[in-house]
Write an enzyme that holds these catalytic residues in place. Sequence first.
Site, PDB file in Angstrom:
ATOM      1  N   ASP A 155       0.870  -1.170   0.000  1.00  0.00           N
ATOM      2  CA  ASP A 155       0.000   0.000   0.000  1.00  0.00           C
ATOM      3  C   ASP A 155       0.916   1.232   0.000  1.00  0.00           C
ATOM      4  OD1 ASP A 155      -2.094   1.732  -0.051  1.00  0.00           O
ATOM      5  OD2 ASP A 155      -3.160   0.852   1.649  1.00  0.00           O
TER       6      ASP A 155
HETATM    7  C1  BGC Z   1      -5.085   3.176  -0.141  1.00  0.00           C
HETATM    8  C2  BGC Z   1      -5.050   2.163  -1.281  1.00  0.00           C
HETATM    9  C3  BGC Z   1      -4.781   2.876  -2.580  1.00  0.00           C
HETATM   10  C4  BGC Z   1      -3.481   3.653  -2.464  1.00  0.00           C
HETATM   11  C5  BGC Z   1      -3.123   4.421  -3.709  1.00  0.00           C
HETATM   12  C6  BGC Z   1      -3.847   4.034  -0.136  1.00  0.00           C
HETATM   13  O1  BGC Z   1      -3.940   5.058   0.809  1.00  0.00           O
HETATM   14  O2  BGC Z   1      -5.201   2.495   1.094  1.00  0.00           O
HETATM   15  O3  BGC Z   1      -6.262   1.451  -1.346  1.00  0.00           O
HETATM   16  O4  BGC Z   1      -4.743   1.955  -3.639  1.00  0.00           O
HETATM   17  O5  BGC Z   1      -3.590   4.586  -1.402  1.00  0.00           O
HETATM   18  O6  BGC Z   1      -3.988   5.475  -3.899  1.00  0.00           O
END
Ligand code: BGC
Length: 804
Positions: free
Chosen positions: A226
């Site tokens: 993530d």
């Molecule tokens: C979220 C993810 C997301 C990523 C990129 C994170 O803060 O938890 O689900 O894909 O950001 O935007």
Amino acid sequence: MTAAADHLRPLLEKLTLEQKAALVQGADFWTTVPLPEIGLRAMTLSDGPAGVRGPRWDEREPSLNLPSGSALAASWDAGLAYRYGAAAAAEARAKNVDVVLGPTINLHRSPLGGRHFECFSEDPQLSGELAAAYVAGMQDGGVAACPKHYVANDSETDRFTVDVRVDDRALRELYLAPFERAVTDAHAWTIMSSYNSVDGVTMTENDLLETPLNTDWGFDGVVISDWTAVRSLDAVAAAQDLAMPGPAPAWAELADAVRDGRVQEADLDRKVLRLLLLAERVGALGDSAPAATDEIDGPAFAREAAVAGTVLLRNDGTLPLNPASLRSVAVIGQNARDARTQGGGSATVVPAHVVSPLDGLSAALPGVEVSYELGALVQEGVAEIPLAQLQNPVTGEPGLRVRFLDAEGTELFAEDRRSTALVWFGGDAPIEASRTVIFETRFTPDESGTIELGFAGANHGRLYVDDGLVLDDSPVIEGTDLGAAFLNPPSLTTAVAVEAGVARTVRVEFSREAAGALAGALSATVGIAPERTPDAELIARAAHAAASADVAVVVVGTNSRVESEGYDRTSLDLPGAQDELVRAVAATGTPTVVVVNAGSPVVLPWADEVAAVVQGYFGGQEFGHAIADILTGAQEPGGRLPTTWPAALADVPVTDVTPQDGVLRYTEGIHIGYRAWLKDDAPPAFPFGHGLGYTMWSWDDARREGGEVAVTVTNTGARSGKQVVQVYAERPGSAIERPERWLVGFATVRVDAGASATVSIGLPERRLAHWSGEHWSVEAGTYTLRIGSSVAELPLSLAWEVSE
Ligand code: BGC
């Protein structure tokens, strides 16, 4: 790992240590590092999962906005989930995206979870089957899916640091189970590791990345972190393959660490091989080409999916409406006009258009008088100014000019935009180098009066109207989740008198102190907050409109302050005076249909006082057409609840989402959702699996044949309809602790009036298994299969003997 990548070893051997170290970290926010020497192009990753945003968050490059995850799950239809994945793949291909960051398959452990709308359900079987179908549909279209967030990221409070303590059995039987199906059934090419810790170890360093993912399930893909979740070089020895975004500060010394022996080169090589295999799969390596995709009519599919995921919770016979005999409909509610078609946060896409319920009903009811009243305020903070009221001062076209200045005031970049709510999260604008960002437009209101003009963002802003400074302040950020402040920023406003048709120059100068992980990102809105009319006045107007109409349609819902990424809910109540509004409309005696526009359960204390309740979720860009299809009977509501719907927050068995001293304990073990409601013997407002249609059914017969259960149903009503056949298992007298009943299989079936159909549902013995601590184990003895239309409505049953 992994025979699948063996043929790529010769390419690996061509790479220097520096190249390999660079390859396992992103090149920037959304792309991987290209290595033209070996024929490897950059791969582009993009958020979804309810559509595909693309590498730029930009209204000039719109995306198909599909219904959110909880709506997809409400379809209980794996075939639809496959087509949903395929539709997203087609979008991805059109935007040159190789990896879509979804589906989101954490569980609805508590209805307070902030990303509930994005996740599928409270049940691992339902979530897993739909996840596998979504992944297969997407990957058959040549685009990698990235089921997320692995694992136990089921709420948002302190999401970067929370340490989830969950016993092994609950972990395997509940939280890992949907990921297992996505890998073992659909061979997911990537998985996203989550921010949180499990049992004291942050997930990007956690052994769970190796076992069960690689060892037990045979995952041969890429674990993508993530965003910013990689914290140290320890994640290299763990099975964490790609650190995003990149270059990742925590892995800045990766090549040196290999040289001085802190990190094994073999660990790095394994990651590189997996990345090359992914590149080959998506057509980013050498002559490899991704699979061909079919043409898909996106809006038509979005409408079909919204119909399939809309749940008719209650109906006294008022629905479907009979358009031929209707003269007038009073449409009421802010969400009827300003529909929420998706939840807030990284899942946001920018649709080309949105069909509100008011638009949809007006289009579906020609010749019927359709009136509109706001009724109650739902929106908090500023909303963007309608494009039709904006003129770009430089081009003269509809829109605004945005300029980026450095510390000396020199213009670095400028662009012409068509929305006053803007997010830069990757893309061309030099965000990191800019110290001032200026929005400028000519605003011509269409009504005279005093408006609440202002801005939202995490930065200091100066608002000028016709060169006069009217607001000079910094919004106060609550909480510590920078992502939440970024994706759903607080607003400030000031009262400004305007005259219809008279243009005013509106300019906001945002000053930026770039710092931290989000230095390259910016979110800023210039907009108008809702008028401050007293609730009683809005409600009285709505009741007046309802009183003289044949039917009232009240659309209630949540707003982005309530349901969004980055924080959890604290209440299940509808915001504002919406409950009073519904009661006042219903009290007029006009049949009142309530449409709920929320991604998660909300409390509906007046449910018994209204004619019908329709849960429309965040229904995607065609939401309004889908609602009109259902209310007019052109289509049947296809949805069944993927999550138990409580009558009150106090009744909900599992609500705790707040860590104590950094630790969140899943003390309920295997009892979440309907499992917990059954254990407590407490009746919810509407049970798991519940949803009405417009026809009637008889449940005729169920037989077990080989590894399947064959169930025969008859549509005994007067119109064709959809049934979701649900099969639950029970094991009375079990030697181990179990849920009273658990879902083991399901299938949707469409049957014409008067006809019967038999559906076969695969039931491998594994569906009866429990996690023994070491392995899956099926207890010998008699199980009862109970079959019907919800966890609480099970007319058929049969025994299943399992021998030693
Ligand atoms: C979220 C993810 C997301 C990523 C990129 C994170 O803060 O938890 O689900 O894909 O950001 O935007």
